[in-house]
Design an enzyme around this catalytic site. Structure first.
Site, short mmCIF file in Angstrom:
data_model
loop_
_atom_site.label_atom_id
_atom_site.label_comp_id
_atom_site.label_asym_id
_atom_site.label_seq_id
_atom_site.Cartn_x
_atom_site.Cartn_y
_atom_site.Cartn_z
N HIS A 82 34.11 -9.55 12.40
CA HIS A 82 33.52 -8.28 12.72
C HIS A 82 32.59 -8.38 13.89
O HIS A 82 31.68 -9.45 13.62
CB HIS A 82 33.17 -7.29 11.70
CG HIS A 82 33.20 -5.94 12.30
ND1 HIS A 82 34.28 -5.06 12.02
CD2 HIS A 82 32.31 -5.15 12.64
CE1 HIS A 82 34.13 -3.95 12.51
NE2 HIS A 82 32.95 -3.76 13.05
N ASP A 161 33.27 6.09 6.50
CA ASP A 161 32.98 5.49 7.64
C ASP A 161 33.75 6.19 8.87
O ASP A 161 33.11 6.24 10.07
CB ASP A 161 33.20 4.06 7.81
CG ASP A 161 32.52 3.29 8.91
OD1 ASP A 161 31.43 3.60 9.23
OD2 ASP A 161 33.25 2.53 9.63
N ARG A 168 28.37 9.22 14.71
CA ARG A 168 27.17 8.37 15.29
C ARG A 168 27.34 8.17 16.92
O ARG A 168 26.47 7.94 17.50
CB ARG A 168 26.86 6.91 14.58
CG ARG A 168 26.35 7.19 13.08
CD ARG A 168 26.25 5.77 12.20
NE ARG A 168 25.84 4.96 12.86
CZ ARG A 168 26.45 3.59 12.82
NH1 ARG A 168 27.66 3.31 12.49
NH2 ARG A 168 25.77 2.52 13.52
N SER A 183 28.15 0.53 7.77
CA SER A 183 29.10 0.75 8.50
C SER A 183 30.23 -0.41 8.39
O SER A 183 31.34 -0.33 8.12
CB SER A 183 28.98 1.37 10.11
OG SER A 183 30.04 1.44 10.48
N LYS A 187 33.44 -1.19 5.54
CA LYS A 187 34.79 -1.38 5.95
C LYS A 187 35.42 -2.90 5.40
O LYS A 187 36.45 -2.95 4.98
CB LYS A 187 34.74 -1.33 7.39
CG LYS A 187 34.85 -0.06 8.10
CD LYS A 187 35.36 -0.31 9.47
CE LYS A 187 34.29 -0.77 10.38
NZ LYS A 187 33.11 0.03 10.80
N1 URA Z 1 30.53 -1.83 14.21
C1 URA Z 1 30.87 -0.90 12.98
O1 URA Z 1 31.89 -0.85 12.50
N2 URA Z 1 29.62 -0.12 12.71
C2 URA Z 1 28.81 -0.03 13.45
O2 URA Z 1 27.77 0.59 13.23
C3 URA Z 1 28.56 -1.13 14.80
C4 URA Z 1 29.61 -1.86 15.08
#
Ligand code: URA
Length: 437
Positions: A82, A161, A168, A183, A187
């Site tokens: 990620h 999320d 956000r 966040s 996930k």
């Molecule tokens: N990626 C995400 O999934 N969440 C964030 O807050 C920033 C980048």
């Protein structure tokens, strides 16, 4: 506790007990807390921060807001990646099928565009028919069959999320360590991979502008993952010098990803994709070191197996694979403007924030949470930092549907920075962060 009281306590800098955070998240997901209250709460967290215990409680509450997987549910060795968000950052799209075609399952849950950065889900959805909203069984079916599935949060998987992320994006509450950490980790833990590599972007085009903050974010996420029994590492990578690759925009970044999977593409995309893929293969025990991992990756690319895996995944998720094979049949606007340089010199940088914001203005991102994005707009960089150019050299092609203002064109032109001497460019990969022993 009354919702206004929770917001007030955070606004005044008090530490919230875990059960109050859980109550707030459950209330927001069930619709008992309104968007405007959640926005106020996010802004309070943005200004007052969260303790480690609050961040852990927020992650836990978000992660448990819907269905989740354990690594054992996913039937094999798993690894995921990620990014904290950058401009032109399409690395997940070629990386996931590369790693899958090396024999490691990639159960990837990604995000949409956030602030000035594009999102993997929006990019994938520019492929006609592609669905990122798979529920549990379909996700498992695609993963079992092709070794990779790329999905987003749904009303049943990490719905907290899904809702908070969208809020956000449009309320200037993105650049906040506890909110980003919760966040991402909610996930990633909910989707179930055992191994996780985090690409923490740093620089003016990232949410973390300096190395200290990027390190803090990386360490917070590594600690949360480790506490949940996952193997997590991070790399800090540069998002200050220039955007990644040549394309910025949803369809355009799918085109660039498909080209990379077919052996073409820029050096920065290659360096970052292969380094992170190698980390994943080593963490998953498929390679003993980077040399061996790079050999596996090279074979996956040159044999065409990574591209084949990508096409299979696209088809399995409802997308039209023929469109990816003839990339310019993706939705790309035929209306373009090309800006050229009025001077000679070396390109020392290309401001990623300026181009990220301009791409949102063209329609590639959202300014209200209900907005549809325009997959066909964006930028193609025709030069990169480190190039020597002469006057009249084309710098950038702008793909638009609504004609951009002169002011936007000027900002885009000013994103290109020059030096008289050959610039010394920062390394793309800055630092590796491993779990503390
Ligand atoms: N990626 C995400 O999934 N969440 C964030 O807050 C920033 C980048």
């Amino acid at each position: 506790m009354l919702v206004p009281m929770i917001i007030q306590k955070k606004r005044d800098g008090e530490e919230l007990p875990s059960e109050v955070i859980r109550e707030f998240i459950q209330g927001y997901v069930s619709g008992n807390i309104a968007d405007y209250q959640a926005s106020a709460f996010l802004m309070a967290v943005f200004f007052k921060g969260m303790t480690d215990a609050e961040t852990a409680a927020l992650t836990e509450a978000m992660m448990n807001s819907g269905d989740r997987f354990d690594p054992a549910d996913l039937g094999g060795i798993t690894a995921d990646k990620h990014s904290t968000g950058g401009v032109g950052d399409k690395i997940s799209i070629p990386l996931a099928p590369i790693v899958a075609s090396c024999g490691v399952r990639v159960p990837m849950m990604s995000g949409r565009g956030l602030g000035h950065t594009g999102g993997t889900l929006d990019k994938l959805e520019s492929i006609p028919g592609f669905r990122t909203n798979l529920e549990r069984d379909e996700f498992l079916r695609v993963l079992n069959r092709f070794g990779v599935a790329m999905i987003g949060q749904t009303d049943r998987m990490v719905p907290a999320d899904k809702k908070l992320y969208a809020l956000r994006d449009v309320t200037a509450t993105v650049e906040c360590i506890p909110l980003i950490a919760a966040s991402i980790m909610s996930k990633k833990i909910a989707a179930g991979p055992q191994n996780l590599i985090l690409d923490v972007k740093v620089g003016r085009g990232a949410f973390m502008k300096n190395r200290g903050d990027a390190e803090r974010l990386a360490r917070a996420m590594v600690a949360i993952g480790t506490a949940h029994g996952r193997t997590v590492q991070a790399r800090l990578t540069d998002m200050g010098t220039q955007p990644l690759g040549h394309m910025i925009g949803n369809s355009l970044e799918i085109i660039e990803s498909a080209e990379f999977l077919q052996g073409r593409g820029s050096d920065d995309i290659r360096e970052l994709t292969t380094t992170l893929a190698a980390d994943m293969l080593i963490m998953a025990g498929k390679a003993v070191d980077h040399t061996q991992a790079m050999q596996l990756i090279e074979t996956a690319l040159t044999s065409g197996s990574a591209f084949k895996t990508f096409l299979e995944m696209v088809e399995a998720q409802g997308g039209d694979p023929s469109v990816v094979q003839q990339p310019y049949s993706l939705p790309v606007s035929s209306r373009t403007i090309t800006l050229s340089s009025s001077r000679a010199g070396w390109i020392s940088g290309i401001d990623p924030m300026a181009l990220g914001l301009a791409s949102v203005e063209l329609g590639a991102g959202r300014t209200k949470k209900e907005d549809d994005i325009d997959p066909s707009v964006g930028f193609e960089l025709l030069v990169k930092a480190g190039d020597r150019i002469e006057p009249e050299r084309e710098l950038i092609r702008i793909f638009y549907t609504k004609p951009p203002s002169q002011e936007l064109l000027e900002r885009v032109r000013n994103a290109f920075e020059f030096s008289e001497d050959k610039p010394v460019l920062k390394s793309l990969i800055i630092e590796q962060i491993l779990p503390e022993r």
